[in-house]
Design a protein around this motif. Structure first.
Motif, PDB file in Angstrom:
ATOM      1  N   HIS A  40       0.753  -1.111  -0.022  1.00 53.14           N
ATOM      2  CA  HIS A  40       0.129   0.072   0.051  1.00 53.14           C
ATOM      3  C   HIS A  40       0.974   1.045  -0.066  1.00 53.14           C
ATOM      4  O   HIS A  40       0.308   2.428  -0.460  1.00 53.14           O
ATOM      5  N   HIS A  41       1.958   1.177   0.435  1.00 48.33           N
ATOM      6  CA  HIS A  41       2.987   2.372   0.278  1.00 48.33           C
ATOM      7  C   HIS A  41       3.852   2.392  -1.083  1.00 48.33           C
ATOM      8  O   HIS A  41       4.633   3.423  -1.237  1.00 48.33           O
ATOM      9  N   MET A  42       3.478   1.094  -2.073  1.00 45.34           N
ATOM     10  CA  MET A  42       4.262   1.018  -3.192  1.00 45.34           C
ATOM     11  C   MET A  42       3.670   1.837  -4.510  1.00 45.34           C
ATOM     12  O   MET A  42       2.404   1.983  -4.258  1.00 45.34           O
ATOM     13  N   SER A  43       4.442   2.219  -5.233  1.00 42.40           N
ATOM     14  CA  SER A  43       3.799   2.970  -6.523  1.00 42.40           C
ATOM     15  C   SER A  43       3.258   1.495  -7.315  1.00 42.40           C
ATOM     16  O   SER A  43       3.582   0.320  -7.020  1.00 42.40           O
ATOM     17  N   GLU A  55       5.076  -2.218  -7.073  1.00 45.51           N
ATOM     18  CA  GLU A  55       4.242  -3.494  -6.698  1.00 45.51           C
ATOM     19  C   GLU A  55       4.406  -4.309  -7.809  1.00 45.51           C
ATOM     20  O   GLU A  55       4.308  -5.622  -7.583  1.00 45.51           O
ATOM     21  N   GLU A  56       4.217  -4.065  -9.020  1.00 47.09           N
ATOM     22  CA  GLU A  56       4.428  -5.014 -10.137  1.00 47.09           C
ATOM     23  C   GLU A  56       5.462  -5.771 -10.320  1.00 47.09           C
ATOM     24  O   GLU A  56       5.596  -6.864 -10.493  1.00 47.09           O
ATOM     25  N   GLU A  57       6.603  -5.029 -10.092  1.00 49.60           N
ATOM     26  CA  GLU A  57       8.040  -5.764 -10.051  1.00 49.60           C
ATOM     27  C   GLU A  57       8.259  -6.722  -8.827  1.00 49.60           C
ATOM     28  O   GLU A  57       8.750  -7.594  -9.089  1.00 49.60           O
ATOM     29  N   TYR A  60       1.014  -7.196   3.934  1.00 48.97           N
ATOM     30  CA  TYR A  60       0.278  -6.084   4.329  1.00 48.97           C
ATOM     31  C   TYR A  60      -0.569  -5.696   2.918  1.00 48.97           C
ATOM     32  O   TYR A  60      -0.400  -6.214   2.008  1.00 48.97           O
ATOM     33  N   GLY A  61      -1.833  -4.783   3.161  1.00 47.60           N
ATOM     34  CA  GLY A  61      -2.490  -4.233   2.157  1.00 47.60           C
ATOM     35  C   GLY A  61      -3.600  -5.297   2.253  1.00 47.60           C
ATOM     36  O   GLY A  61      -4.373  -5.597   3.081  1.00 47.60           O
ATOM     37  N   PRO A  62      -4.103  -5.460   0.854  1.00 52.35           N
ATOM     38  CA  PRO A  62      -3.375  -5.172  -0.472  1.00 52.35           C
ATOM     39  C   PRO A  62      -3.770  -3.469  -0.764  1.00 52.35           C
ATOM     40  O   PRO A  62      -4.405  -2.943  -0.029  1.00 52.35           O
ATOM     41  N   SER A  63      -3.286  -3.321  -1.838  1.00 48.88           N
ATOM     42  CA  SER A  63      -3.333  -1.918  -2.310  1.00 48.88           C
ATOM     43  C   SER A  63      -4.469  -1.792  -3.383  1.00 48.88           C
ATOM     44  O   SER A  63      -4.986  -2.649  -3.359  1.00 48.88           O
ATOM     45  N   VAL A  64      -4.707  -0.550  -3.748  1.00 54.03           N
ATOM     46  CA  VAL A  64      -5.989  -0.383  -4.684  1.00 54.03           C
ATOM     47  C   VAL A  64      -5.462  -1.317  -6.313  1.00 54.03           C
ATOM     48  O   VAL A  64      -6.410  -1.398  -6.953  1.00 54.03           O
ATOM     49  N   ASN A  65      -4.109  -1.536  -6.381  1.00 53.54           N
ATOM     50  CA  ASN A  65      -3.904  -1.994  -7.596  1.00 53.54           C
ATOM     51  C   ASN A  65      -3.513  -3.440  -7.584  1.00 53.54           C
ATOM     52  O   ASN A  65      -3.324  -4.085  -8.666  1.00 53.54           O
ATOM     53  N   THR A  66      -3.511  -4.111  -6.321  1.00 53.04           N
ATOM     54  CA  THR A  66      -2.947  -5.518  -6.281  1.00 53.04           C
ATOM     55  C   THR A  66      -3.734  -6.470  -7.103  1.00 53.04           C
ATOM     56  O   THR A  66      -3.078  -7.290  -7.907  1.00 53.04           O
ATOM     57  N   ARG A  67      -4.972  -6.427  -7.001  1.00 51.43           N
ATOM     58  CA  ARG A  67      -6.029  -7.467  -7.771  1.00 51.43           C
ATOM     59  C   ARG A  67      -5.895  -7.371  -9.366  1.00 51.43           C
ATOM     60  O   ARG A  67      -5.642  -8.065  -9.977  1.00 51.43           O
TER      61      ARG A  67
END
Length: 297
Positions: free
Chosen positions: A130-133, A137-139, A163-170
């Motif tokens: 959630h702190h990553m761009s 996160e992709e990398e 931790y997370g996930p972020s809004v991008n994870t899924r």
């Protein structure tokens, strides 16, 4: 992740499903293998691990050797105790694998798949995605997949962030192309589909409730508490499963229930559940494949 929250789910229309051999409940044992991926000054972090299972009185910029050894117990002893337990009862599990942790214990990495358990992606380290761009996160996801495939001999087909996930994870998991499910939710007793990038995507929900982390965060004191909690959850879902089969997730950590006393709570639960007819101990990948084949979106 979804831009809108879903407060309804299946609601009153719980699907009438069938598990293999008419099972009333699918029990998913999940081992979080993370030892060696936590915050560490030796890995270039600016602080040691201190806000998880063992609070630390040591200043953040100094190594806490006792805390480090607490984690090492999980990889040196606890994971082997759990693996042997699963062998005794002939049940298979899913390992949420931090890739760096497996790199530091290559014999264990090979043993997970050799004994028939599933490696699931759990980030490269205890990554706070959630702190990553999005690009970072992709990398991390790409690096995790390649590493786990190299150490275990199998690429992960599921994904769960520490931790997370972020809004991008899924969306990243869908775009990666090799995954068939994620466990980035704790909101149901059954798998379900969501729409991601204009396609249906399978979610196999997890649980922080029937999880040994509650020894530290949820006030459990005795192994009897944990056993009774697992038993009561099983009893409820098994009863409901007479008409509408259900799924139960059990979250384990090598450094927690890999300890002698706490391992007995898990073993008692496995023995208890195996005493009933219609119980399917299944890896999450097996649940995912069954659902995709028999209940397509």
């Amino acid at each position: 992740m979804a831009t809108q929250r879903d407060f309804i789910g299946y609601g009153r229309n719980v699907p009438q499903i069938e598990w293999p051999n008419g099972a009333r409940i699918a029990v998913s044992l999940v081992v979080n293998y993370e030892e060696g991926s936590e915050y560490s000054l030796l890995d270039g972090d600016d602080h040691h691990e201190s806000n998880n299972e063992v609070p630390s009185p040591i200043p953040a910029g100094q190594r806490d050797l006792y805390n480090e050894s607490f984690f090492e117990y999980g990889s040196r002893v606890g994971v082997w105790r759990l693996l042997d337990m699963f062998d005794r009862h002939e049940v298979k599990s899913t390992f949420y694998c931090c890739a760096q942790a497996l790199e530091r214990n290559p014999d264990l990495a090979q043993e997970i798949t050799a004994r028939g358990h599933e490696p699931c992606g759990h980030c490269y380290r205890w990554s706070e995605v959630h702190h990553m761009s999005r690009e970072e996160e992709e990398e991390d996801m790409r690096k995790t997949v390649a590493s786990i495939a190299a150490t275990t001999g199998e690429r992960p087909l599921g994904w769960f962030t520490r931790y997370g996930p972020s809004v991008n994870t899924r969306e990243l998991a869908v775009e990666e192309g090799g995954f068939i499910y994620d466990s980035l939710a704790t909101n149901d007793d059954l798998p379900y589909y969501v729409e991601v990038a204009d396609r249906p995507w399978l979610v196999i929900p997890y649980s922080f409730e029937t999880n040994d982390a509650r020894f530290w965060r949820g006030g459990l004191v005795s192994t009897g508490d944990f056993y009774e909690y697992l038993k009561d959850s099983f009893d409820c879902l098994y009863r409901e499963g007479a008409t509408h089969p259900k799924m139960m997730s059990v979250g384990l950590h090598c450094r927690i229930t890999g300890r002698p006393s706490r391992s007995q709570a898990v073993e008692k639960f496995i023995e208890y559940a195996l005493g009933f007819e219609g119980v399917w101990f299944a890896r999450r990948i097996d649940i995912a494949r069954w659902w995709l084949e028999h209940y397509p979106a």
